[in-house]
Design a protein around this motif. Structure first.
Motif, PDB file in Angstrom:
ATOM      1  N   LEU A   1      40.823  33.277  50.372  1.00 39.34           N
ATOM      2  CA  LEU A   1      41.144  33.333  51.802  1.00 39.34           C
ATOM      3  C   LEU A   1      40.524  32.151  52.519  1.00 39.34           C
ATOM      4  O   LEU A   1      40.994  31.709  53.558  1.00 39.34           O
ATOM      5  CB  LEU A   1      40.591  34.620  52.430  1.00 39.34           C
ATOM      6  CG  LEU A   1      41.257  35.942  52.036  1.00 39.34           C
ATOM      7  CD1 LEU A   1      40.531  37.105  52.713  1.00 39.34           C
ATOM      8  CD2 LEU A   1      42.725  35.951  52.418  1.00 39.34           C
ATOM      9  N   LYS A   2      39.390  31.673  51.940  1.00 44.20           N
ATOM     10  CA  LYS A   2      38.671  30.579  52.611  1.00 44.20           C
ATOM     11  C   LYS A   2      38.050  29.662  51.566  1.00 44.20           C
ATOM     12  O   LYS A   2      38.006  30.019  50.374  1.00 44.20           O
ATOM     13  CB  LYS A   2      37.604  31.150  53.538  1.00 44.20           C
ATOM     14  CG  LYS A   2      36.652  32.080  52.839  1.00 44.20           C
ATOM     15  CD  LYS A   2      35.680  32.689  53.808  1.00 44.20           C
ATOM     16  CE  LYS A   2      34.629  33.417  52.986  1.00 44.20           C
ATOM     17  NZ  LYS A   2      33.861  34.374  53.651  1.00 44.20           N
TER      18      LYS A   2
ATOM     19  N   VAL B   1      45.746  36.616  47.896  1.00 42.66           N
ATOM     20  CA  VAL B   1      46.250  36.321  46.537  1.00 42.66           C
ATOM     21  C   VAL B   1      47.456  37.162  46.133  1.00 42.66           C
ATOM     22  O   VAL B   1      48.218  36.734  45.280  1.00 42.66           O
ATOM     23  CB  VAL B   1      45.160  36.467  45.440  1.00 42.66           C
ATOM     24  CG1 VAL B   1      44.285  35.261  45.399  1.00 42.66           C
ATOM     25  CG2 VAL B   1      44.389  37.746  45.566  1.00 42.66           C
TER      26      VAL B   1
ATOM     27  N   GLY C   1      39.957  34.513  43.960  1.00 37.75           N
ATOM     28  CA  GLY C   1      39.272  35.567  44.719  1.00 37.75           C
ATOM     29  C   GLY C   1      37.826  35.797  44.338  1.00 37.75           C
ATOM     30  O   GLY C   1      37.391  36.946  44.251  1.00 37.75           O
TER      31      GLY C   1
ATOM     32  N   GLY D   1      32.169  32.561  44.090  1.00 34.00           N
ATOM     33  CA  GLY D   1      31.608  31.480  43.275  1.00 34.00           C
ATOM     34  C   GLY D   1      30.120  31.276  43.486  1.00 34.00           C
ATOM     35  O   GLY D   1      29.619  30.155  43.414  1.00 34.00           O
TER      36      GLY D   1
HETATM   37  P1  OAD Z   1      32.600  38.442  46.481  1.00 34.50           P
HETATM   38  O1  OAD Z   1      32.681  39.644  47.336  1.00 34.50           O
HETATM   39  O2  OAD Z   1      31.326  37.678  46.465  1.00 34.50           O
HETATM   40  O3  OAD Z   1      33.746  37.405  46.881  1.00 34.50           O
HETATM   41  C1  OAD Z   1      35.072  37.786  47.040  1.00 34.50           C
HETATM   42  C2  OAD Z   1      35.861  36.538  47.352  1.00 34.50           C
HETATM   43  O4  OAD Z   1      37.238  36.894  47.440  1.00 34.50           O
HETATM   44  C3  OAD Z   1      35.480  35.857  48.671  1.00 34.50           C
HETATM   45  O5  OAD Z   1      35.366  34.460  48.454  1.00 34.50           O
HETATM   46  C4  OAD Z   1      36.653  36.190  49.607  1.00 34.50           C
HETATM   47  O6  OAD Z   1      36.918  35.151  50.529  1.00 34.50           O
HETATM   48  C5  OAD Z   1      37.792  36.323  48.609  1.00 34.50           C
HETATM   49  N1  OAD Z   1      38.868  37.229  49.023  1.00 34.50           N
HETATM   50  C6  OAD Z   1      38.760  38.453  49.600  1.00 34.50           C
HETATM   51  N2  OAD Z   1      39.953  39.011  49.769  1.00 34.50           N
HETATM   52  C7  OAD Z   1      40.868  38.135  49.297  1.00 34.50           C
HETATM   53  C8  OAD Z   1      42.301  38.113  49.214  1.00 34.50           C
HETATM   54  N3  OAD Z   1      43.034  39.155  49.598  1.00 34.50           N
HETATM   55  N4  OAD Z   1      42.880  37.024  48.673  1.00 34.50           N
HETATM   56  C9  OAD Z   1      42.141  35.960  48.272  1.00 34.50           C
HETATM   57  N5  OAD Z   1      40.804  35.923  48.308  1.00 34.50           N
HETATM   58  C10 OAD Z   1      40.168  36.979  48.827  1.00 34.50           C
HETATM   59  O7  OAD Z   1      33.036  38.900  45.011  1.00 34.50           O
HETATM   60  P2  OAD Z   1      32.802  38.159  43.615  1.00 34.50           P
HETATM   61  O8  OAD Z   1      32.899  36.691  43.761  1.00 34.50           O
HETATM   62  O9  OAD Z   1      33.688  38.812  42.646  1.00 34.50           O
HETATM   63  O10 OAD Z   1      28.385  41.338  40.332  1.00 34.50           O
HETATM   64  O11 OAD Z   1      31.317  38.556  43.322  1.00 34.50           O
HETATM   65  C11 OAD Z   1      30.750  38.216  42.091  1.00 34.50           C
HETATM   66  C12 OAD Z   1      29.794  39.285  41.637  1.00 34.50           C
HETATM   67  O12 OAD Z   1      28.857  39.571  42.684  1.00 34.50           O
HETATM   68  C13 OAD Z   1      30.413  40.633  41.341  1.00 34.50           C
HETATM   69  O13 OAD Z   1      31.002  40.720  40.056  1.00 34.50           O
HETATM   70  C14 OAD Z   1      29.254  41.565  41.456  1.00 34.50           C
HETATM   71  C15 OAD Z   1      28.664  41.032  42.748  1.00 34.50           C
HETATM   72  O14 OAD Z   1      27.330  41.266  42.975  1.00 34.50           O
HETATM   73  C16 OAD Z   1      27.570  42.299  39.881  1.00 34.50           C
HETATM   74  O15 OAD Z   1      27.540  43.408  40.383  1.00 34.50           O
HETATM   75  C17 OAD Z   1      26.748  41.889  38.726  1.00 34.50           C
END
Ligand code: OAD
Length: 248
Positions: free
Chosen positions: A215-216, A232, A188, A191
């Protein structure tokens, strides 16, 4: 339904060290908003206004109002089946067999029972003083005074999270875990935020078997050994039932 794109499912070997990196997607089914994507926080708010040291110095009240709102929202959320499965994986594989790295600040992994974890972007339930460094865990919602003041020296307290332009916490442990993993789970996360996004690459280059849950597809999908698409809260428990080692 577990949709596997490419590769065949590999079971965890009894001697494997498994490391997981989680992102906002793991908490989405608990009701915590993600950052990117259609309903993501960064569609409605600008990170430059709310999640940088200069934003805080410019307008600490505005920044704290946003964190106070998020704290109130997260306080109503409970761990979902993905969090609980990760806690169960830790219990099954033991402290030497599993390590969790999370970018989430919501505390839901801890609430689910995970203990071998590092919260590299900090913890929204902590705050510390910008002058004397006094640090405290505080679950009050809403906070009675914004911005909160240090009970020791009276200066500004700041949220215990890592902002853009700051160094994530515990990265030595996270990098070491990525280098030594036999299996690396990416769960989730989009990346795209570094250095967290480097961890699966490091694990892959060091020979780990990479399994991605999302999800994708993401940039990580191109080199992951398995990409498992779906929510997930469903895919991770289903995968664990099939991948768990016979004994341990
Ligand atoms: P994102 O919001 O960038 O990404 C969330 C990911 O989870 C996406 O790839 C979605 O497709 C996926 N997703 C959403 N719902 C899901 C589900 N139910 N099952 C499976 N996958 C799902 O969040 P992060 O990657 O965590 O940092 O973002 C990284 C960082 O960017 C965060 O920690 C934060 C943000 O800016 C800071 O604030 C420093």
């Amino acid at each position: 339904m577990l949709l596997l794109i490419g590769g065949t499912m590999r079971k965890i070997d009894v001697s494997d060290v498994v490391v997981a990196l989680t992102g906002a997607g793991v908490s989405a089914e608990s009701g915590v908003p993600t950052f990117r994507g259609e309903d993501g926080l960064w569609q409605r708010y600008r990170a430059e206004d709310l999640a940088t040291p200069s934003a805080f110095m410019r307008d600490p009240k505005l920044v704290w109002e946003w964190y106070d709102w998020r704290r109130g929202l997260i306080a109503k959320c409970k761990p979902n089946r993905a969090h609980l499965t990760l806690a169960e994986i830790e219990q099954t594989l033991g402290p030497d067999g599993f390590f969790l790295i999370t970018q989430n600040v919501d505390g839901l992994h801890h609430a689910a029972g995970s203990r071998q974890l590092v919260e590299i972007h900090g913890d929204i339930w902590r705050m510390w003083c910008v002058r004397c460094g006094y640090e405290v865990e505080d679950h009050t919602v809403p906070l009675p005074e914004l911005p909160p003041k240090c009970p020791r020296c009276g200066a500004l307290m700041r949220p215990g999270v890592v902002w853009f332009g700051e160094t994530p916490m515990g990265m030595d442990r996270a990098f070491a875990a990525a280098r030594t993993a036999d299996m690396f789970l990416v769960i989730g996360t989009s990346g795209v935020v570094y250095p967290a996004a480097e961890l699966p690459t490091i694990a892959h280059k060091a020979g780990a078997y990479v399994v991605e849950f999302n999800l994708k597809r993401t940039p990580i999908s191109s080199y992951a050994d398995e990409v498992i698409l779906g929510p997930v809260g469903e895919t991770l428990p289903e995968w664990w039932e099939k991948a768990r080692p016979e004994s341990r």
